[in-house]
Design a protein around this motif. Structure first.
Motif, mmCIF file in Angstrom:
data_model
loop_
_atom_site.group_PDB
_atom_site.id
_atom_site.type_symbol
_atom_site.label_atom_id
_atom_site.label_comp_id
_atom_site.label_asym_id
_atom_site.label_seq_id
_atom_site.Cartn_x
_atom_site.Cartn_y
_atom_site.Cartn_z
ATOM 1 N N MET A 95 57.240 52.002 11.715
ATOM 2 C CA MET A 95 57.563 52.753 10.504
ATOM 3 C C MET A 95 56.389 53.668 10.179
ATOM 4 S SD MET A 95 58.263 51.266 6.653
ATOM 5 C CE MET A 95 59.802 50.502 7.141
ATOM 6 N N GLY A 96 56.675 54.935 10.018
ATOM 7 C CA GLY A 96 55.594 55.865 9.739
ATOM 8 C C GLY A 96 55.997 56.919 8.740
ATOM 9 N N GLY A 97 54.984 57.485 8.082
ATOM 10 C CA GLY A 97 55.292 58.575 7.180
ATOM 11 C C GLY A 97 54.259 58.763 6.093
ATOM 12 N N ASP A 98 54.643 59.598 5.149
ATOM 13 C CA ASP A 98 53.831 59.945 3.994
ATOM 14 C C ASP A 98 54.276 59.049 2.830
ATOM 15 O OD1 ASP A 98 52.532 61.060 1.847
ATOM 16 O OD2 ASP A 98 53.345 63.081 2.105
ATOM 17 N N PHE A 99 53.465 58.030 2.530
ATOM 18 C CA PHE A 99 53.798 57.089 1.467
ATOM 19 C C PHE A 99 53.278 57.559 0.102
ATOM 20 C CE2 PHE A 99 54.475 54.710 5.243
ATOM 21 C CZ PHE A 99 55.278 53.615 4.953
ATOM 22 N N ASN A 100 52.430 58.581 0.094
ATOM 23 C CA ASN A 100 51.858 59.094 -1.150
ATOM 24 C C ASN A 100 51.225 57.989 -1.992
ATOM 25 O OD1 ASN A 100 52.126 62.041 -1.412
ATOM 26 N ND2 ASN A 100 54.327 61.650 -1.177
ATOM 27 N N ALA A 101 50.579 57.041 -1.335
ATOM 28 C CA ALA A 101 49.965 55.903 -2.025
ATOM 29 C C ALA A 101 48.694 55.501 -1.302
ATOM 30 C CB ALA A 101 50.935 54.732 -2.081
ATOM 31 N N HIS A 102 47.702 55.079 -2.053
ATOM 32 C CA HIS A 102 46.427 54.659 -1.487
ATOM 33 C C HIS A 102 46.528 53.235 -0.927
ATOM 34 C CE1 HIS A 102 44.357 58.219 -3.043
ATOM 35 N NE2 HIS A 102 45.051 58.049 -4.164
ATOM 36 N N PRO A 103 45.655 52.851 -0.013
ATOM 37 C CA PRO A 103 45.754 51.525 0.618
ATOM 38 C C PRO A 103 45.745 50.359 -0.368
ATOM 39 C CG PRO A 103 44.247 52.913 1.861
ATOM 40 C CD PRO A 103 44.600 53.678 0.626
ATOM 41 N N GLY A 104 44.998 50.486 -1.477
ATOM 42 C CA GLY A 104 44.903 49.393 -2.435
ATOM 43 C C GLY A 104 45.970 49.399 -3.507
ATOM 44 N N SER A 108 49.734 49.146 -5.478
ATOM 45 C CA SER A 108 50.823 48.165 -5.498
ATOM 46 C C SER A 108 51.943 48.574 -4.542
ATOM 47 C CB SER A 108 51.367 48.028 -6.927
ATOM 48 O OG SER A 108 51.791 49.287 -7.436
ATOM 49 N N VAL A 109 52.117 49.873 -4.339
ATOM 50 C CA VAL A 109 53.140 50.357 -3.409
ATOM 51 C C VAL A 109 52.831 49.882 -1.994
ATOM 52 C CG1 VAL A 109 54.139 52.423 -2.346
ATOM 53 C CG2 VAL A 109 53.764 52.346 -4.822
ATOM 54 N N MET A 110 51.583 50.018 -1.579
ATOM 55 C CA MET A 110 51.230 49.615 -0.225
ATOM 56 C C MET A 110 51.159 48.085 -0.080
ATOM 57 S SD MET A 110 51.436 52.279 1.410
ATOM 58 C CE MET A 110 51.137 51.436 2.953
ATOM 59 N N ALA A 111 50.933 47.393 -1.187
ATOM 60 C CA ALA A 111 51.013 45.929 -1.129
ATOM 61 C C ALA A 111 52.433 45.504 -0.767
ATOM 62 C CB ALA A 111 50.596 45.331 -2.468
ATOM 63 N N VAL A 112 53.436 46.180 -1.328
ATOM 64 C CA VAL A 112 54.827 45.892 -0.970
ATOM 65 C C VAL A 112 55.101 46.328 0.475
ATOM 66 C CG1 VAL A 112 57.247 46.402 -1.471
ATOM 67 C CG2 VAL A 112 55.634 46.057 -3.348
ATOM 68 N N ALA A 113 54.575 47.501 0.846
ATOM 69 C CA ALA A 113 54.811 48.016 2.202
ATOM 70 C C ALA A 113 54.293 47.048 3.263
ATOM 71 C CB ALA A 113 54.147 49.379 2.365
#
Length: 335
Positions: free
Chosen positions: A247-256, A258-263
């Motif tokens: 899965m790849g792309g522009d998540f528009n979210a920083h590594p830390g 909450s969005v990337m925690a779900v990802a």
């Protein structure tokens, strides 16, 4: 009637009685012999097999049982397997690129689709995941970008439309693959009023006879609330998929975030495993943030880099994986 040896006549009944006596004697002799042998055997000492030993020959494939005592300690019982350890079978090298192409715009605002095609080809990918892709839009010369780039690379291609252009045409994501594309699904993601429509593009690829799921993600850039709603929907959709996946792309979210925690509950972030440095991707010149990602499950990360293209406002991600096309090899493990 008959005659005896002196010439006298012998009565018939005497002759018959003598014949019967001789016959009885012939029968009695064998009986006596057999009886004598029987009683003689009883007088001999006997040797008896141990109890439990079959009296006849042991059938082929069977084991005779003996009550004779054994010597030495009993062997320890074999341990019981507590689980299994699985490792991938033979691996196929799989190179994946994810890139937000900004509709192939260069820094001067011109559309550089041919330059983009040459750049992608120079990276020698097997699968390309693209965001901000135009199809038949006036602003980019009414070109079907996914189809054009696929032809230039000699790849199969598919486009996931999410928005209509102001002057016709469409805008969305795309996937290019060296391998055959078996199926495609584009799912529109939830959005807030006034936000751009975003989607999740999913394709199943036939990689040397094994199925691989590939997903292209582009989340809303203006609202954390919208991104959370979108990534939660993506998690629900991907949870139904049993295949190995990238899965790849522009998540528009920083590594830390909450969005990337779900990802990261959906798939594993490849960069911390095999990347070097902070992995910053935006802006293209002097990047300050990491908002582009490649995630995977069921693949073996080998290498990952951030590449600097000659166009777009993002840098690109390049990763090499090992992908097992023969399944896993599993052996029992003992606790």
């Amino acid at each position: 009637m008959g005659e005896d040896g002196a010439g006298r006549t012998t009565p018939g009944w005497v002759h018959n009685a003598a014949s019967v006596a001789v016959g009885l004697l012939l029968v009695a002799v064998p009986v006596v012999v057999v009886a004598y042998g029987h009683f003689a055997d009883d007088d001999k000492p006997t040797s008896r097999a141990p109890v439990g030993t079959p009296s006849g020959p042991t059938p082929s494939g069977s084991v005779s049982v003996s009550s004779a005592p054994t010597t030495g300690p009993s062997p320890d019982p074999l341990p019981t397997a507590t689980g299994e350890t699985c490792v991938p079978g033979s691996l196929t090298n799989l190179t994946v690129v994810s890139f937000n192409i900004e509709s192939a715009h260069a820094a001067d605002g011109s559309v550089q689709l041919e330059l983009l095609a040459r750049t992608l080809k120079s990276w020698k990918p097997d699968v390309v995941l693209l965001q901000e892709v135009d199809k038949d839009q006036l602003r980019t010369g009414r070109v079907d970008m996914a189809s054009y780039l696929g032809q230039k690379l000699g790849f199969s291609s598919t486009f996931g439309p999410n928005m209509a252009g102001r002057a016709g045409g469409q805008y969305g994501t795309a996937l290019l693959s060296r391998y055959p594309i078996k199926s495609v699904e584009n799912t529109r993601l939830p959005r807030l009023p006034g936000d751009e429509q975003r989607g999740l593009l999913h394709a199943v690829l036939d990689v040397d006879g094994a199925d691989l799921s590939a997903y292209v993600v582009h989340l809303q850039h203006t609202s954390t609330r919208a991104r959370m709603s979108q990534i939660t929907t993506i998690r629900r959709l991907v949870a139904r998929d049993p295949l190995p996946k990238v899965m790849g792309g522009d998540f528009n979210a920083h590594p830390g975030s909450s969005v990337m925690a779900v990802a990261r509950t959906i798939a594993t972030d490849t960069w911390p495993l095999v990347g070097s440095g902070p992995g910053l991707t935006v802006p293209r010149i002097a990047p300050r943030a990491r908002i582009d990602y490649l995630l995977q499950t069921g693949l073996v990360p080998v290498n990952m880099q951030v590449l600097t293209p000659p166009l777009s406002d993002h840098r690109a991600l390049w990763a090499r994986y090992g992908f097992s096309t023969t399944g896993a090899v599993c052996l029992p493990s003992f606790g």
